[in-house]
Design a protein around this motif. Sequence first.
Motif, mmCIF file in Angstrom:
data_model
loop_
_atom_site.group_PDB
_atom_site.id
_atom_site.type_symbol
_atom_site.label_atom_id
_atom_site.label_comp_id
_atom_site.label_asym_id
_atom_site.label_seq_id
_atom_site.Cartn_x
_atom_site.Cartn_y
_atom_site.Cartn_z
ATOM 1 N N UNK A 12 -8.149 -4.413 5.205
ATOM 2 C CA UNK A 12 -7.231 -3.588 5.983
ATOM 3 C C UNK A 12 -6.127 -2.990 5.146
ATOM 4 N N UNK A 13 -5.423 -3.811 4.388
ATOM 5 C CA UNK A 13 -4.331 -3.308 3.552
ATOM 6 C C UNK A 13 -4.863 -2.521 2.366
ATOM 7 N N UNK A 14 -5.885 -3.057 1.716
ATOM 8 C CA UNK A 14 -6.482 -2.416 0.535
ATOM 9 C C UNK A 14 -7.773 -1.683 0.882
ATOM 10 N N UNK A 15 -8.560 -2.242 1.800
ATOM 11 C CA UNK A 15 -9.902 -1.726 2.093
ATOM 12 C C UNK A 15 -9.960 -1.009 3.442
ATOM 13 N N UNK A 16 -10.666 0.114 3.452
ATOM 14 C CA UNK A 16 -10.904 0.867 4.688
ATOM 15 C C UNK A 16 -12.147 0.280 5.372
ATOM 16 N N UNK A 17 -11.951 -0.852 6.038
ATOM 17 C CA UNK A 17 -13.089 -1.529 6.670
ATOM 18 C C UNK A 17 -13.660 -0.705 7.825
ATOM 19 N N UNK A 177 -0.312 -4.974 5.597
ATOM 20 C CA UNK A 177 -0.017 -4.032 6.683
ATOM 21 C C UNK A 177 0.003 -4.747 8.030
ATOM 22 N N UNK A 178 0.072 -6.099 7.994
ATOM 23 C CA UNK A 178 0.019 -6.902 9.216
ATOM 24 C C UNK A 178 1.226 -7.834 9.248
ATOM 25 N N UNK A 179 1.988 -7.762 10.324
ATOM 26 C CA UNK A 179 3.170 -8.618 10.419
ATOM 27 C C UNK A 179 2.826 -10.101 10.469
ATOM 28 N N UNK A 180 1.705 -10.477 11.098
ATOM 29 C CA UNK A 180 1.411 -11.912 11.206
ATOM 30 C C UNK A 180 1.297 -12.542 9.821
ATOM 31 N N UNK A 181 0.725 -11.820 8.875
ATOM 32 C CA UNK A 181 0.573 -12.302 7.510
ATOM 33 C C UNK A 181 1.932 -12.370 6.817
ATOM 34 N N UNK A 182 2.688 -11.305 6.926
ATOM 35 C CA UNK A 182 3.988 -11.248 6.257
ATOM 36 C C UNK A 182 4.987 -12.222 6.872
ATOM 37 N N UNK A 196 2.335 0.642 5.466
ATOM 38 C CA UNK A 196 1.698 1.158 6.676
ATOM 39 C C UNK A 196 0.290 1.667 6.387
ATOM 40 N N UNK A 197 -0.633 1.324 7.255
ATOM 41 C CA UNK A 197 -2.016 1.814 7.202
ATOM 42 C C UNK A 197 -2.348 2.382 8.580
#
Length: 238
Positions: A12-17, A177-182, A196-197
Amino acid sequence: MQIKAVAFDTGGTVLDWHSGVRDAFAAIGRSHGVERDWGAIANQYRRLAMRSIVGQCQPSFNMDDVHFRVLNEIFESYGLQAFSNEDQRRIAQAWHKLSAWGDFADPLREIRSLYPVVSFTMLPLSLVVDVSRLNGISWDAVISCEAIGYYKPDPRAYLQASKWLGIEPSEILMVACHNFDLNAARACGFQTAFVRRPNEWGCEPPPDPIPNPDCDFALDNFEGLFTAVRSQVEPTSL
């Protein structure tokens, strides 16, 4: 604020899944003469997979297993009984062939010239190796929750990554790009950067588009991340 390493969420952050998985569904659908809203199906597939892996503790499976198994539910829910076991395998393997976002590779090289960079991910090691080679991405290390045994946002995942790097959590910048991770990384003492993605979910808006104001950085792209990271380098080390 001192940084000694930069850790990147990868899916998601790096890869366009979304594009890669959507296109895999569409290609197989065409081979069977089947039409569906493949973008919506790809997104539901992603949601189900994430629910099956997030927060897992010492599971007997990894994300590749989840990507394969969840397709049984997707095929049944969307009337895709024409899809075979080989089709299931091909869709699951599409995760190993994903493209990186176009703004990632060059800034990563620039950031790596300043600090060690690591992929810190829930994805399996083999998947990150495959997509990194495919996209010309060079990491100093890949830290997969598969190896740690605890999956984000379990704090043990972040603390083990810090231990393996030999760096205090406060000296690691976690990028996602995900708040849960950060949010979980910050609770463990990490510095955090939200990139942002907006197109992560393709045909749908991202479910988590607004960065938590407690993030150290909130950025629109990876070039902005490089500029922000470079600003933290001691002048004598430039």
